[in-house]
Design a protein around this motif. Structure first.
Motif, PDB file in Angstrom:
ATOM      1  N   GLY A   3       0.836  -1.190   0.000  1.00  0.00           N
ATOM      2  CA  GLY A   3       0.000   0.000   0.000  1.00  0.00           C
ATOM      3  C   GLY A   3       0.872   1.241   0.000  1.00  0.00           C
ATOM      4  O   GLY A   3       0.554   2.257  -0.621  1.00  0.00           O
ATOM      5  N   THR A   4       1.906   1.231   0.787  1.00  0.00           N
ATOM      6  CA  THR A   4       2.792   2.387   0.864  1.00  0.00           C
ATOM      7  C   THR A   4       3.515   2.563  -0.472  1.00  0.00           C
ATOM      8  O   THR A   4       3.706   3.722  -0.906  1.00  0.00           O
ATOM      9  CB  THR A   4       3.846   2.181   1.950  1.00  0.00           C
ATOM     10  OG1 THR A   4       3.522   1.179   2.789  1.00  0.00           O
ATOM     11  CG2 THR A   4       4.178   3.414   2.649  1.00  0.00           C
ATOM     12  N   GLU A   5       3.874   1.495  -1.040  1.00  0.00           N
ATOM     13  CA  GLU A   5       4.571   1.593  -2.328  1.00  0.00           C
ATOM     14  C   GLU A   5       3.632   2.171  -3.370  1.00  0.00           C
ATOM     15  O   GLU A   5       4.042   2.957  -4.234  1.00  0.00           O
ATOM     16  CB  GLU A   5       5.058   0.211  -2.767  1.00  0.00           C
ATOM     17  CG  GLU A   5       6.266  -0.222  -1.999  1.00  0.00           C
ATOM     18  CD  GLU A   5       6.724  -1.610  -2.428  1.00  0.00           C
ATOM     19  OE1 GLU A   5       6.287  -2.124  -3.471  1.00  0.00           O
ATOM     20  OE2 GLU A   5       7.558  -2.118  -1.719  1.00  0.00           O
ATOM     21  N   LYS A   6       2.360   1.769  -3.268  1.00  0.00           N
ATOM     22  CA  LYS A   6       1.390   2.294  -4.214  1.00  0.00           C
ATOM     23  C   LYS A   6       1.230   3.797  -3.998  1.00  0.00           C
ATOM     24  O   LYS A   6       1.115   4.563  -4.947  1.00  0.00           O
ATOM     25  CB  LYS A   6       0.035   1.612  -4.012  1.00  0.00           C
ATOM     26  CG  LYS A   6      -0.106   0.355  -4.763  1.00  0.00           C
ATOM     27  CD  LYS A   6      -1.535  -0.072  -4.611  1.00  0.00           C
ATOM     28  CE  LYS A   6      -1.808  -1.321  -5.382  1.00  0.00           C
ATOM     29  NZ  LYS A   6      -3.131  -1.783  -5.317  1.00  0.00           N
ATOM     30  N   ILE A   7       1.174   4.195  -2.744  1.00  0.00           N
ATOM     31  CA  ILE A   7       0.997   5.614  -2.431  1.00  0.00           C
ATOM     32  C   ILE A   7       2.231   6.373  -2.932  1.00  0.00           C
ATOM     33  O   ILE A   7       2.100   7.443  -3.544  1.00  0.00           O
ATOM     34  CB  ILE A   7       0.786   5.815  -0.922  1.00  0.00           C
ATOM     35  CG1 ILE A   7      -0.564   5.228  -0.518  1.00  0.00           C
ATOM     36  CG2 ILE A   7       0.844   7.284  -0.544  1.00  0.00           C
ATOM     37  CD1 ILE A   7      -0.842   5.239   0.943  1.00  0.00           C
ATOM     38  N   ILE A   8       3.421   5.856  -2.686  1.00  0.00           N
ATOM     39  CA  ILE A   8       4.665   6.517  -3.112  1.00  0.00           C
ATOM     40  C   ILE A   8       4.690   6.577  -4.640  1.00  0.00           C
ATOM     41  O   ILE A   8       5.044   7.611  -5.227  1.00  0.00           O
ATOM     42  CB  ILE A   8       5.893   5.784  -2.547  1.00  0.00           C
ATOM     43  CG1 ILE A   8       5.965   5.976  -1.054  1.00  0.00           C
ATOM     44  CG2 ILE A   8       7.163   6.273  -3.191  1.00  0.00           C
ATOM     45  CD1 ILE A   8       7.056   5.226  -0.352  1.00  0.00           C
ATOM     46  N   HIS A  10       2.140   6.568  -6.570  1.00  0.00           N
ATOM     47  CA  HIS A  10       1.127   7.524  -6.985  1.00  0.00           C
ATOM     48  C   HIS A  10       1.646   8.955  -6.793  1.00  0.00           C
ATOM     49  O   HIS A  10       1.452   9.827  -7.656  1.00  0.00           O
ATOM     50  CB  HIS A  10      -0.164   7.262  -6.160  1.00  0.00           C
ATOM     51  CG  HIS A  10      -1.297   8.144  -6.565  1.00  0.00           C
ATOM     52  ND1 HIS A  10      -1.628   8.440  -7.850  1.00  0.00           N
ATOM     53  CD2 HIS A  10      -2.243   8.824  -5.816  1.00  0.00           C
ATOM     54  CE1 HIS A  10      -2.665   9.226  -7.900  1.00  0.00           C
ATOM     55  NE2 HIS A  10      -3.060   9.461  -6.638  1.00  0.00           N
ATOM     56  N   ILE A  11       2.273   9.219  -5.649  1.00  0.00           N
ATOM     57  CA  ILE A  11       2.832  10.559  -5.375  1.00  0.00           C
ATOM     58  C   ILE A  11       3.921  10.866  -6.405  1.00  0.00           C
ATOM     59  O   ILE A  11       3.997  11.979  -6.941  1.00  0.00           O
ATOM     60  CB  ILE A  11       3.374  10.637  -3.929  1.00  0.00           C
ATOM     61  CG1 ILE A  11       2.218  10.581  -2.936  1.00  0.00           C
ATOM     62  CG2 ILE A  11       4.196  11.895  -3.708  1.00  0.00           C
ATOM     63  CD1 ILE A  11       2.645  10.492  -1.488  1.00  0.00           C
ATOM     64  N   ARG A  12       4.756   9.835  -6.647  1.00  0.00           N
ATOM     65  CA  ARG A  12       5.830  10.021  -7.615  1.00  0.00           C
ATOM     66  C   ARG A  12       5.234  10.339  -8.985  1.00  0.00           C
ATOM     67  O   ARG A  12       5.715  11.230  -9.691  1.00  0.00           O
ATOM     68  CB  ARG A  12       6.690   8.765  -7.656  1.00  0.00           C
ATOM     69  CG  ARG A  12       7.910   8.970  -8.535  1.00  0.00           C
ATOM     70  CD  ARG A  12       8.841   7.794  -8.507  1.00  0.00           C
ATOM     71  NE  ARG A  12       9.615   7.863  -7.285  1.00  0.00           N
ATOM     72  CZ  ARG A  12      10.105   6.854  -6.630  1.00  0.00           C
ATOM     73  NH1 ARG A  12       9.889   5.638  -7.061  1.00  0.00           N
ATOM     74  NH2 ARG A  12      10.792   6.999  -5.542  1.00  0.00           N
ATOM     75  N   SER A  13       4.200   9.612  -9.357  1.00  0.00           N
ATOM     76  CA  SER A  13       3.551   9.803 -10.649  1.00  0.00           C
ATOM     77  C   SER A  13       2.941  11.190 -10.739  1.00  0.00           C
ATOM     78  O   SER A  13       3.075  11.889 -11.739  1.00  0.00           O
ATOM     79  CB  SER A  13       2.475   8.728 -10.834  1.00  0.00           C
ATOM     80  OG  SER A  13       1.677   9.034 -11.944  1.00  0.00           O
ATOM     81  N   ASP A  14       2.273  11.613  -9.651  1.00  0.00           N
ATOM     82  CA  ASP A  14       1.696  12.962  -9.624  1.00  0.00           C
ATOM     83  C   ASP A  14       2.804  14.021  -9.709  1.00  0.00           C
ATOM     84  O   ASP A  14       2.658  15.031 -10.403  1.00  0.00           O
ATOM     85  CB  ASP A  14       0.881  13.174  -8.341  1.00  0.00           C
ATOM     86  CG  ASP A  14      -0.485  12.464  -8.385  1.00  0.00           C
ATOM     87  OD1 ASP A  14      -0.873  12.023  -9.494  1.00  0.00           O
ATOM     88  OD2 ASP A  14      -1.138  12.414  -7.333  1.00  0.00           O
ATOM     89  N   ALA A  15       3.921  13.789  -8.986  1.00  0.00           N
ATOM     90  CA  ALA A  15       5.038  14.735  -8.974  1.00  0.00           C
ATOM     91  C   ALA A  15       5.659  14.831 -10.354  1.00  0.00           C
ATOM     92  O   ALA A  15       5.997  15.917 -10.843  1.00  0.00           O
ATOM     93  CB  ALA A  15       6.064  14.332  -7.933  1.00  0.00           C
ATOM     94  N   GLU A  16       5.806  13.650 -11.000  1.00  0.00           N
ATOM     95  CA  GLU A  16       6.399  13.657 -12.343  1.00  0.00           C
ATOM     96  C   GLU A  16       5.479  14.373 -13.321  1.00  0.00           C
ATOM     97  O   GLU A  16       5.925  15.119 -14.194  1.00  0.00           O
ATOM     98  CB  GLU A  16       6.670  12.224 -12.804  1.00  0.00           C
ATOM     99  CG  GLU A  16       7.878  11.609 -12.133  1.00  0.00           C
ATOM    100  CD  GLU A  16       8.093  10.147 -12.512  1.00  0.00           C
ATOM    101  OE1 GLU A  16       7.280   9.570 -13.279  1.00  0.00           O
ATOM    102  OE2 GLU A  16       9.092   9.592 -12.048  1.00  0.00           O
ATOM    103  N   ALA A  17       4.172  14.139 -13.178  1.00  0.00           N
ATOM    104  CA  ALA A  17       3.214  14.834 -14.047  1.00  0.00           C
ATOM    105  C   ALA A  17       3.276  16.325 -13.799  1.00  0.00           C
ATOM    106  O   ALA A  17       3.254  17.131 -14.734  1.00  0.00           O
ATOM    107  CB  ALA A  17       1.806  14.301 -13.804  1.00  0.00           C
ATOM    108  N   LYS A  18       3.316  16.713 -12.527  1.00  0.00           N
ATOM    109  CA  LYS A  18       3.391  18.130 -12.165  1.00  0.00           C
ATOM    110  C   LYS A  18       4.692  18.722 -12.709  1.00  0.00           C
ATOM    111  O   LYS A  18       4.705  19.846 -13.222  1.00  0.00           O
ATOM    112  CB  LYS A  18       3.300  18.256 -10.638  1.00  0.00           C
ATOM    113  CG  LYS A  18       3.031  19.637 -10.171  1.00  0.00           C
ATOM    114  CD  LYS A  18       1.619  20.029 -10.578  1.00  0.00           C
ATOM    115  CE  LYS A  18       1.200  21.264  -9.850  1.00  0.00           C
ATOM    116  NZ  LYS A  18       0.082  21.887 -10.461  1.00  0.00           N
TER     117      LYS A  18
END
Length: 196
Positions: A3-8, A10-18
């Motif tokens: 779950g944490t890896e998924k959250i990380i 997801h955050i990483r993906s959002d950060a890369e998109a941003k």
């Protein structure tokens, strides 16, 4: 941890998109600034080219005007020299008239300049020896009863013509003065003959 890896992730993906969005916006801004500066540079370049062309044209026009003025000055100097030579030649011809004409001219000058008829005629040394007595005789004949002109024992230092003297008063009728007096009124006519 999944779950944490998924959250990380997801955050990483959002950060890369941003980051991608920020980079894209920055790139757009850079491109816009680049275009603006390129347009300004092109305008500045064009302005410099226009200024250079105008400056060259102005310098060319100025040089052409200066050249025309110099040509006119040179031509005017040449014309003045030719007119001056014409008067010098006239003075030479005046003193080298045939003897009969020269005597008549000098007699006329003396008779016209005489006030009392008792003046003395001063000639240059060559004219005194060659035509002196004839000039005095012809001038006295022109004056008639009033004619008592005499030939001066002294001579003058001039090319031709005469000086009429009575005491300290002299009337200059030398050929150089006669030609000089004609110069003012005849220069334009001579220029017309020489240059038209």
């Amino acid at each position: 941890m999944k779950g944490t890896e998924k959250i990380i992730a997801h955050i990483r993906s959002d950060a890369e998109a941003k980051c991608g969005e920020i980079l894209a916006a920055a790139q757009e801004q850079c491109d816009a600034i680049g275009k603006d500066y390129a347009a300004q540079a092109a305008e500045a370049y064009a302005e410099r080219i226009r200024a250079g062309v105008k400056s060259c044209a102005d310098e060319g026009d100025s040089a052409a005007r200066l050249g025309r003025m110099e040509a006119k000055k040179t031509l005017l100097a040449l014309k003045q020299e030719m007119i001056s030579r014409s008067f010098d030649e006239a003075a030479k011809k005046l003193v080298s008239l045939p003897e009969e004409q020269y005597v008549a001219l000098l007699a006329k000058l003396a008779a016209n300049a005489a006030v009392t008829g008792e003046e003395e005629i001063v000639l240059n040394a060559a004219d005194r020896a060659r035509v002196g007595e004839a000039v005095v005789k012809a001038a006295n004949e022109k004056l008639g009863e009033k004619g008592s002109l005499t030939l001066s024992a002294s001579t003058g230092d001039f090319d031709g013509g005469l000086i009429l003297r009575r005491g300290n008063i002299e009337v200059n009728c030398t050929s150089s003065l006669l030609v000089e007096l004609c110069r003012g009124e005849m220069s334009a006519a001579i220029a017309g003959v020489l240059f038209d």
